[in-house]
Design a protein around this motif. Structure first.
Motif, PDB file in Angstrom:
ATOM      1  N   ILE A 261       0.863  -1.187   0.000  1.00  0.00           N
ATOM      2  CA  ILE A 261       0.000   0.000   0.000  1.00  0.00           C
ATOM      3  C   ILE A 261       0.900   1.238   0.000  1.00  0.00           C
ATOM      4  O   ILE A 261       1.698   1.431   0.916  1.00  0.00           O
ATOM      5  N   SER A 381      -6.628   2.004  -1.597  1.00  0.00           N
ATOM      6  CA  SER A 381      -5.441   1.149  -1.682  1.00  0.00           C
ATOM      7  C   SER A 381      -5.549  -0.036  -0.729  1.00  0.00           C
ATOM      8  O   SER A 381      -5.137  -1.144  -1.055  1.00  0.00           O
ATOM      9  N   SER A 385      -5.429  -4.100  -1.866  1.00  0.00           N
ATOM     10  CA  SER A 385      -4.258  -4.915  -1.539  1.00  0.00           C
ATOM     11  C   SER A 385      -4.672  -6.388  -1.480  1.00  0.00           C
ATOM     12  O   SER A 385      -5.397  -6.817  -0.583  1.00  0.00           O
TER      13      SER A 385
END
Ligand SMILES: O=P(O)(O)OC[C@H]1O[C@](O)(COP(=O)(O)O)[C@@H](O)[C@@H]1O
Ligand SMILES: [Mn+2]
Length: 639
Positions: A261, A381, A385
């Motif tokens: 991230i 983000s 992931s």
């Protein structure tokens, strides 16, 4: 015929097949109860956790003592134990120490030892289960070695031939590694993780990866795990809390390197808007490398930026849920900006270490446009992931708010009660929840929030955050979390976090019995197994006439000065419950080179009057039910 009966009939289509299965299941019922292993509050300390899994909390060493006493010196016992824990590394080390005939002799001795240890580790299981625990490439050889009677001369030659062949065909290392892995696999049958895998320590991702590969595990969520689940469920507030904690413990690399991230936008934003403030430097752990000055500055800036966004989002949440009693949350609107003081309770306190340049005094909970975009970007983000999602999917699959296992009750934090032990009631949408129902309510809401990450401001998502620090959260158990005051107010009385009455009452046997009953367990035989609160130096982990066992002994290095030890684990085998105390773990290299083990003491908590068998366990109850169904099916077949 019922549906279950039809399915059974399909599986066992003849009278003989049914009889064979009944005989098989009856035999299993008579095997000794397999070993359960309990750990808690791992807090990212992968190396220590991995070591404890490898040594089965001392179980492997014990088996070696019991079976090789008088044949091996204490040093050889330790070396053999280290080989079983870390076979690949220990083999490399051994090959550097010896060669030629000496090494060949070592291999031959080692083959016999690992086979003998495997044999004694396998006695509790059926042949079929032992086979499943083996490396498929060595099943045939291992079974020949395991079940061959060496007392017969012909067989002894055959046995020795197999061992020599392994050596001559270059399979020695692979065979030893595979056998040691099987021993580790058999020494503990099931692992319970009583929460807080995440936060503070450096490698929670490696812990989860290890658990994913582990043969049998359940998890009782901890409040720190919920922060991560909540972030994935779309709670910006959970996400900001965990980012702040990562900065606080100098662990931001988990986010960037382990979970991919990108924190660039956050770092740039923090660098632009915040100064270096020592109060926001990371908490340094003894023996760990000091970050460079520039790194310290950036971490301080990130910790400030995430803290301020957190406090703003708290204020927004507080406005959404005015009925929730949340002292200590969203305090930015209590600041007197002229005087630089804050009202907490009824008193005003001077502010220190302030970093509120992005706070609009008229609308203190409003995020600036940049804060909004940083937060939004990060939430996306997180959700993208793949590794983080895979890890949290696993936590959701194997995790629960609480577990009942073989008569014991397992949960991370507490069951909220008043001073008299009455369950406290949470009111939500005209419904009331208390005791077991409260835990089930939270679990349902959490699963709902996790299933709908696109809903970010709904009740279920806010409840994930409530689980982190709400006063009636069973995973938290304090009236408030004084994060704001601990950063910005000097007076220590504002830092106090009062524990729920549960933590006093859990010393009382009557109270623990009442809890066991609430969860449908037998108060005569059951125990409660808890994590969450580090057992301080001089305090006892076993309470309430042994009904309550708290196993948070401080794997987290930050908490080891408080507990004075490296952690507790619990084993429950056919003889009863044993509490193990561990020394702080040094390193894997030290364990391999010097055979450092970290077991300090083993205490018997409870000894069964009669050795427990599978029949006495939850698996036994299920097997007995199946045997009853098979008997019914048998009646359908002609003799
Ligand atoms: O030691 P730190 O990093 O300041 O964390 C302390 C905070 O952690 C908490 O103890 C919660 O975490 P735990 O579940 O590990 O106890 C809070 O109550 C407290 O405010
Ligand atoms: Mn906890």
């Amino acid at each position: 015929m019922s549906f279950t009966q039809e399915l059974l009939q399909e599986k066992f289509p003849t009278r003989q097949a049914v009889i064979t299965e009944i005989t098989n299941l009856e035999a299993i019922l008579n095997l000794p109860k397999a070993t359960e292993h309990f750990v808690s509050d791992l807090h990212g300390e992968f190396a220590a956790f991995d070591h404890i899994l490898r040594n089965g909390s001392g179980n492997i060493k014990q088996k070696i003592f019991d079976n090789f006493a008088g044949q091996l010196t204490p040093k050889s016992i330790q070396e053999f134990a280290t080989l079983v824990y870390y076979p690949t590394d220990k083999l490399e080390f051994q090959k550097q120490q010896m060669n030629g005939e000496e090494l060949d002799q070592w291999y031959l001795d080692t083959f016999s030892r690992v086979i003998k240890l495997l044999k004694v580790s396998a006695t509790k299981y059926t042949r079929s289960k032992v086979r499943k625990a083996m490396d498929p490439s060595f099943v045939y050889i291992t079974e020949e070695l395991l079940y061959t009677d060496q007392q017969q001369l012909d067989k002894r030659n055959y046995y020795n031939r197999i061992l020599h062949n392994l050596l001559e065909l270059g399979q020695a290392d692979k065979f030893i590694v595979a056998t040691c892995d099987t021993i580790q696999r058999l020494i503990v049958d099931h692992l319970h993780v009583i929460g807080d895998i995440y936060d503070r320590g450096p490698q929670p991702d490696k812990i989860v990866e290890r658990l994913i590969k582990y043969h049998s595990v359940d998890i009782q969520w901890g409040n720190h795990d919920i922060l991560w689940v909540g972030a994935m469920a779309g709670s910006a507030l959970c996400m900001m809390n965990l980012l702040r904690i990562c900065a606080r413990y100098n662990n931001l690399s988990i986010i960037e390197d382990s979970y991919g991230i990108n924190l660039r936008h956050l770092s740039m934003y923090a660098e632009h808007n915040y100064q270096d403030l020592a109060a926001f430097h990371p908490r340094m752990i003894k023996d760990e490398q000091q970050p460079k000055e520039s790194e310290l500055r950036l971490i301080s800036q990130i910790q400030q930026a995430t803290a301020v966004i957190q406090f703003k989002l708290e204020g927004q949440l507080k406005q959404r849920h005015q009925g929730w009693n949340l002292p200590g949350v969203g305090l930015l609107d209590q600041i007197d900006w002229e005087k630089n003081t804050i009202k907490i309770g009824k008193e005003d306190f001077p502010l220190v270490n302030t970093c509120f340049s992005t706070v609009d005094h008229a609308h203190p909970f409003e995020l600036t446009a940049e804060e909004k975009s940083v937060t939004e970007g990060l939430l996306n983000s997180f959700s993208n992931s793949t590794d983080l999602r895979r890890h949290l999917d696993f936590l959701m699959k194997k995790g629960k708010m609480y577990e009942t296992a073989n008569g014991n009750l397992l949960f991370h934090g507490c069951i909220p009660v008043d001073e008299k032990g009455n369950f406290l009631v949470l009111k939500c949408q005209q419904e009331s929840y208390a005791g077991q129902a409260l835990l089930s309510f939270f679990e349902k809401q959490l699963r709902n929030a996790y299933a709908h990450p696109e809903c970010r401001d709904d009740l279920a998502t806010d409840l994930t955050w409530y689980l982190w620090q709400g006063p009636l959260s069973p995973l938290f158990g304090k009236h408030e979390m004084a994060t704001f005051a601990r950063y910005f107010v000097k007076e220590e009385k504002t830092h106090l976090e009062h524990k729920n009455a549960y933590f006093k009452l859990r010393h009382q046997e009557w109270f623990c019995r009442q809890l066991l009953q609430e969860f449908g367990l037998n108060p005569e035989t059951g125990h409660i197994i808890n994590g969450h609160t580090p057992v301080k130096k001089g305090h006892q982990p076993i309470m309430a006439n042994k009904k309550m066992i708290v196993i948070d002994g401080g794997y987290s290095k930050a908490y080891q000065p408080t507990t004075g030890i490296g952690g507790y684990t619990l084993l429950y085998n056919s003889y009863g419950l044993q509490l193990i105390t561990h020394h702080p773990f040094t390193s894997k290299a030290d364990a391999i080179k010097n055979g450092t083990d970290i077991i300090s003491t083993k205490r018997v908590v409870n000894q069964e009057l009669k050795r427990q068998t599978v029949a006495d366990t939850d698996t036994g109850t299920a097997l007995k039910q199946k045997i009853r169904q098979l008997h019914q099916l048998l009646a359908n077949y002609d003799e």
